[in-house]
Design a protein around this motif. Structure first.
Motif, PDB file in Angstrom:
ATOM      1  N   ALA A 213       3.944   2.770   4.945  1.00 57.05           N
ATOM      2  CA  ALA A 213       3.314   2.026   4.127  1.00 57.05           C
ATOM      3  C   ALA A 213       2.563   1.666   5.199  1.00 57.05           C
ATOM      4  CB  ALA A 213       3.705   0.745   3.125  1.00 57.05           C
ATOM      5  N   SER A 214       1.047   1.861   5.299  1.00 56.40           N
ATOM      6  CA  SER A 214       0.112   1.289   5.768  1.00 56.40           C
ATOM      7  C   SER A 214      -1.247   0.986   5.428  1.00 56.40           C
ATOM      8  CB  SER A 214      -0.301   2.552   6.881  1.00 56.40           C
ATOM      9  OG  SER A 214      -1.469   3.635   5.769  1.00 56.40           O
ATOM     10  N   TYR A 215      -1.923   0.593   6.080  1.00 50.61           N
ATOM     11  CA  TYR A 215      -2.481  -0.758   4.652  1.00 50.61           C
ATOM     12  C   TYR A 215      -3.056  -0.010   4.181  1.00 50.61           C
ATOM     13  CZ  TYR A 215      -7.485  -0.711   4.470  1.00 50.61           C
ATOM     14  OH  TYR A 215      -9.063  -1.104   4.335  1.00 50.61           O
ATOM     15  N   GLU A 216      -3.751   1.685   3.660  1.00 49.94           N
ATOM     16  CA  GLU A 216      -4.623   1.745   2.809  1.00 49.94           C
ATOM     17  C   GLU A 216      -3.668   2.606   2.294  1.00 49.94           C
ATOM     18  OE1 GLU A 216      -8.713   4.815   2.284  1.00 49.94           O
ATOM     19  OE2 GLU A 216      -7.506   4.625   4.474  1.00 49.94           O
ATOM     20  N   MET A 217      -2.639   3.116   2.529  1.00 45.04           N
ATOM     21  CA  MET A 217      -1.934   2.944   0.788  1.00 45.04           C
ATOM     22  C   MET A 217      -1.905   1.704   0.162  1.00 45.04           C
ATOM     23  SD  MET A 217      -1.128   6.104   1.478  1.00 45.04           S
ATOM     24  CE  MET A 217       0.752   7.042   1.330  1.00 45.04           C
ATOM     25  N   VAL A 218      -1.278   0.965   0.639  1.00 43.64           N
ATOM     26  CA  VAL A 218      -1.436  -0.252  -0.129  1.00 43.64           C
ATOM     27  C   VAL A 218      -2.988  -0.717  -1.281  1.00 43.64           C
ATOM     28  CG1 VAL A 218      -0.908  -2.625  -0.661  1.00 43.64           C
ATOM     29  CG2 VAL A 218       0.814  -1.835   0.530  1.00 43.64           C
ATOM     30  N   VAL A 219      -3.656  -0.475  -0.219  1.00 46.44           N
ATOM     31  CA  VAL A 219      -4.856  -0.991  -0.546  1.00 46.44           C
ATOM     32  C   VAL A 219      -5.566  -0.109  -2.451  1.00 46.44           C
ATOM     33  CG1 VAL A 219      -7.441  -0.425  -1.078  1.00 46.44           C
ATOM     34  CG2 VAL A 219      -5.831  -1.806   0.694  1.00 46.44           C
ATOM     35  N   LYS A 220      -5.114   1.174  -1.869  1.00 47.96           N
ATOM     36  CA  LYS A 220      -5.174   2.845  -2.824  1.00 47.96           C
ATOM     37  C   LYS A 220      -4.133   2.432  -4.366  1.00 47.96           C
ATOM     38  CE  LYS A 220      -6.716   6.103   0.553  1.00 47.96           C
ATOM     39  NZ  LYS A 220      -7.701   6.539  -0.411  1.00 47.96           N
ATOM     40  N   ALA A 221      -2.774   1.577  -4.000  1.00 52.25           N
ATOM     41  CA  ALA A 221      -2.091   2.031  -5.169  1.00 52.25           C
ATOM     42  C   ALA A 221      -2.562   1.149  -6.007  1.00 52.25           C
ATOM     43  CB  ALA A 221      -1.000   1.940  -4.015  1.00 52.25           C
ATOM     44  N   ALA A 222      -3.180  -0.556  -4.532  1.00 52.77           N
ATOM     45  CA  ALA A 222      -3.426  -1.868  -5.590  1.00 52.77           C
ATOM     46  C   ALA A 222      -4.932  -1.545  -6.529  1.00 52.77           C
ATOM     47  CB  ALA A 222      -3.438  -2.762  -4.738  1.00 52.77           C
ATOM     48  N   ARG A 223      -5.355  -1.004  -6.028  1.00 51.41           N
ATOM     49  CA  ARG A 223      -6.746  -0.716  -6.916  1.00 51.41           C
ATOM     50  C   ARG A 223      -6.502   0.482  -8.182  1.00 51.41           C
ATOM     51  NH1 ARG A 223     -11.065   0.848  -2.459  1.00 51.41           N
ATOM     52  NH2 ARG A 223     -12.056  -1.040  -1.993  1.00 51.41           N
ATOM     53  N   ALA A 224      -5.269   1.574  -7.913  1.00 48.24           N
ATOM     54  CA  ALA A 224      -5.059   1.408  -9.422  1.00 48.24           C
ATOM     55  C   ALA A 224      -4.335   1.139 -10.638  1.00 48.24           C
ATOM     56  CB  ALA A 224      -4.829   3.310  -8.232  1.00 48.24           C
ATOM     57  N   GLY A 225      -4.183   0.479  -9.680  1.00 52.89           N
ATOM     58  CA  GLY A 225      -3.361  -1.166 -10.687  1.00 52.89           C
ATOM     59  C   GLY A 225      -1.749  -0.648 -11.039  1.00 52.89           C
ATOM     60  N   ILE A 226      -0.999   0.066  -9.156  1.00 54.89           N
ATOM     61  CA  ILE A 226       0.668   0.091  -9.036  1.00 54.89           C
ATOM     62  C   ILE A 226       1.361  -1.082  -8.677  1.00 54.89           C
ATOM     63  CG2 ILE A 226       1.916   1.004  -7.556  1.00 54.89           C
ATOM     64  CD1 ILE A 226      -0.152   3.727  -7.815  1.00 54.89           C
ATOM     65  N   GLY A 227       2.141  -1.919  -9.340  1.00 60.88           N
ATOM     66  CA  GLY A 227       2.357  -2.959  -8.867  1.00 60.88           C
ATOM     67  C   GLY A 227       3.664  -2.687  -8.105  1.00 60.88           C
ATOM     68  N   PHE A 228       4.365  -1.192  -7.711  1.00 66.76           N
ATOM     69  CA  PHE A 228       5.600  -1.150  -6.950  1.00 66.76           C
ATOM     70  C   PHE A 228       5.340   0.176  -6.119  1.00 66.76           C
ATOM     71  CE2 PHE A 228       9.833   0.860  -6.063  1.00 66.76           C
ATOM     72  CZ  PHE A 228      10.673  -0.753  -6.239  1.00 66.76           C
ATOM     73  N   ILE A 229       5.687  -0.159  -4.625  1.00 67.13           N
ATOM     74  CA  ILE A 229       6.140   0.968  -3.646  1.00 67.13           C
ATOM     75  C   ILE A 229       6.634   1.311  -3.064  1.00 67.13           C
ATOM     76  CG2 ILE A 229       4.645   2.184  -1.944  1.00 67.13           C
ATOM     77  CD1 ILE A 229       1.959   0.456  -2.465  1.00 67.13           C
ATOM     78  N   ALA A 230       8.015   2.181  -3.208  1.00 66.13           N
ATOM     79  CA  ALA A 230       8.814   2.732  -2.468  1.00 66.13           C
ATOM     80  C   ALA A 230       8.007   3.747  -1.211  1.00 66.13           C
ATOM     81  CB  ALA A 230      10.115   2.850  -3.565  1.00 66.13           C
ATOM     82  N   ALA A 231       8.856   3.262  -0.059  1.00 67.60           N
ATOM     83  CA  ALA A 231       7.986   3.985   1.445  1.00 67.60           C
ATOM     84  C   ALA A 231       9.461   4.570   1.637  1.00 67.60           C
ATOM     85  CB  ALA A 231       7.228   3.317   2.368  1.00 67.60           C
ATOM     86  N   VAL A 232       9.308   5.686   2.195  1.00 70.95           N
ATOM     87  CA  VAL A 232      10.330   6.437   3.231  1.00 70.95           C
ATOM     88  C   VAL A 232      10.898   5.540   4.623  1.00 70.95           C
ATOM     89  CG1 VAL A 232      11.712   8.568   3.682  1.00 70.95           C
ATOM     90  CG2 VAL A 232      10.978   8.203   1.260  1.00 70.95           C
ATOM     91  N   SER A 233       9.319   4.976   4.982  1.00 68.64           N
ATOM     92  CA  SER A 233       8.982   4.913   6.592  1.00 68.64           C
ATOM     93  C   SER A 233       8.871   3.887   6.117  1.00 68.64           C
ATOM     94  CB  SER A 233       8.210   5.811   7.509  1.00 68.64           C
ATOM     95  OG  SER A 233       8.730   5.099   8.498  1.00 68.64           O
ATOM     96  N   ALA A 234       8.357   2.568   7.524  1.00 68.43           N
ATOM     97  CA  ALA A 234       8.137   1.239   7.429  1.00 68.43           C
ATOM     98  C   ALA A 234       6.852   1.120   7.173  1.00 68.43           C
ATOM     99  CB  ALA A 234       8.090   0.893   8.897  1.00 68.43           C
ATOM    100  N   PRO A 235       6.958  -0.413   6.630  1.00 70.56           N
ATOM    101  CA  PRO A 235       5.521  -0.943   5.919  1.00 70.56           C
ATOM    102  C   PRO A 235       4.467  -0.888   7.702  1.00 70.56           C
ATOM    103  CG  PRO A 235       7.417  -2.088   5.456  1.00 70.56           C
ATOM    104  CD  PRO A 235       7.702  -1.093   6.006  1.00 70.56           C
ATOM    105  N   THR A 236       3.722  -1.504   7.536  1.00 68.31           N
ATOM    106  CA  THR A 236       3.092  -2.103   8.978  1.00 68.31           C
ATOM    107  C   THR A 236       2.760  -4.119   8.200  1.00 68.31           C
ATOM    108  OG1 THR A 236       0.759  -2.072   7.943  1.00 68.31           O
ATOM    109  CG2 THR A 236       1.595  -0.329   9.751  1.00 68.31           C
ATOM    110  N   ALA A 237       2.158  -4.356   9.204  1.00 69.52           N
ATOM    111  CA  ALA A 237       2.598  -5.926   9.184  1.00 69.52           C
ATOM    112  C   ALA A 237       1.268  -6.111   8.051  1.00 69.52           C
ATOM    113  CB  ALA A 237       1.760  -7.346  10.321  1.00 69.52           C
TER     114      ALA A 237
END
Length: 279
Positions: free
Chosen positions: A220-244
């Motif tokens: 879950a990199s920075y841009e994956m979170v931004v893309k999801a939030a812009r789309a109105g998605i409020g929950f992400i589960a990533a198989v690997s790690a997130p960044t700070a």
């Protein structure tokens, strides 16, 4: 290259058959293997080039819509008036027509990505540092989910990745409902591309982004979170790690972020109260 007249397994969309030598210890055999396609895909808006992404050449209309929304080049799906797919010797062009008041109709030449967006990178070619950080608006209606639903979705994810099963080379972005049933999946050699394609498919289908869970087979990199939030998605589960940075942006966007997600366990980095323990 495939051998003429030799029996070949059918390729999954986005995959091609290639002849390889497979070795087990000292034993070698010639087989037909499935490999993922990766081609340059040029994004053109009203005749002007914006970016070249390295992508798997399937679900291209979804890619055009999701990329345009994620980059802020259109505000709504209706701003994308037309998409023409042109196959060239060098790759594929997605010639998009957007409404005159859309950002994609008036981007500045100096804002254009000069470098190709590589399959693993969503920021390649961005000229200025201030173009990198786009803090999304907070999700207004964040939904709570049952932990059992997340486990069911994670357990089913691999079965919805036919291209990765055939090639071992692609990421997936999946959309599951509150019961953990997976409804939509898109695959691509690039994790950002897979998410763009999924968001495009969800937008076309009229899915409620706040009503379900996003599963991604990558970090879950920075841009994956931004893309999801812009789309109105409020929950992400990533198989690997997130960044700070992804964690901080998820917190600011009121988005629940889960990492190292497996059917038997995971880490919850933001808003753990939105994932209820199963009875």
């Amino acid at each position: 290259m495939p051998v003429p007249g030799e029996s070949q397994p059918p390729s999954a969309p986005g995959g091609v058959a290639r002849r390889i030598q497979r070795r087990h210890g000292e034993v070698a055999e010639t087989v037909i293997d499935q490999v993922a396609e990766e081609v340059p895909v040029a994004m053109l808006y009203n005749g002007r080039a914006f970016a070249v992404m390295m992508a798997t050449p399937c679900d291209l209309e979804d890619f055009a819509l999701g990329f345009s929304l994620g980059e802020g080049l259109i505000a709504h799906a209706g701003d994308l008036l037309d998409v023409d797919v042109h196959t060239r010797v060098e790759g594929i062009e997605l010639a998009m027509t957007v409404s005159a008041d859309a950002a994609g109709a008036r981007f500045r030449d100096e804002s254009v990505r000069e470098l190709p967006g590589r399959g693993g990178c969503g920021l390649c070619g961005t000229r200025e540092l201030e173009n990198l950080l786009h803090s999304p608006a907070p999700i207004a209606n964040a939904t709570r989910f049952d932990a059992g639903a997340l486990r069911r979705a994670l357990a089913a994810l691999a079965r919805h990745q036919p291209l990765n099963a055939a090639t071992g080379a692609t990421h997936a972005a999946a959309w599951a409902d509150a019961e953990g049933r997976i409804h939509r999946v898109r695959e691509d050699v690039g994790r950002h591309n897979a998410l763009d394609k999924l968001i495009g498919a969800m937008t076309r289908a009229g899915d409620d982004p706040a009503a379900g869970m996003l599963l991604i087979s990558s970090r879950a990199s920075y841009e994956m979170v931004v893309k999801a939030a812009r789309a109105g998605i409020g929950f992400i589960a990533a198989v690997s790690a997130p960044t700070a940075l992804a964690i901080e942006l998820a917190r600011g966007a009121n988005l629940c972020l889960v990492g190292f997600a497996r059917a038997d366990g995971y880490n919850v980095y933001t808003f753990p109260e939105r994932l209820r323990a199963s009875p």
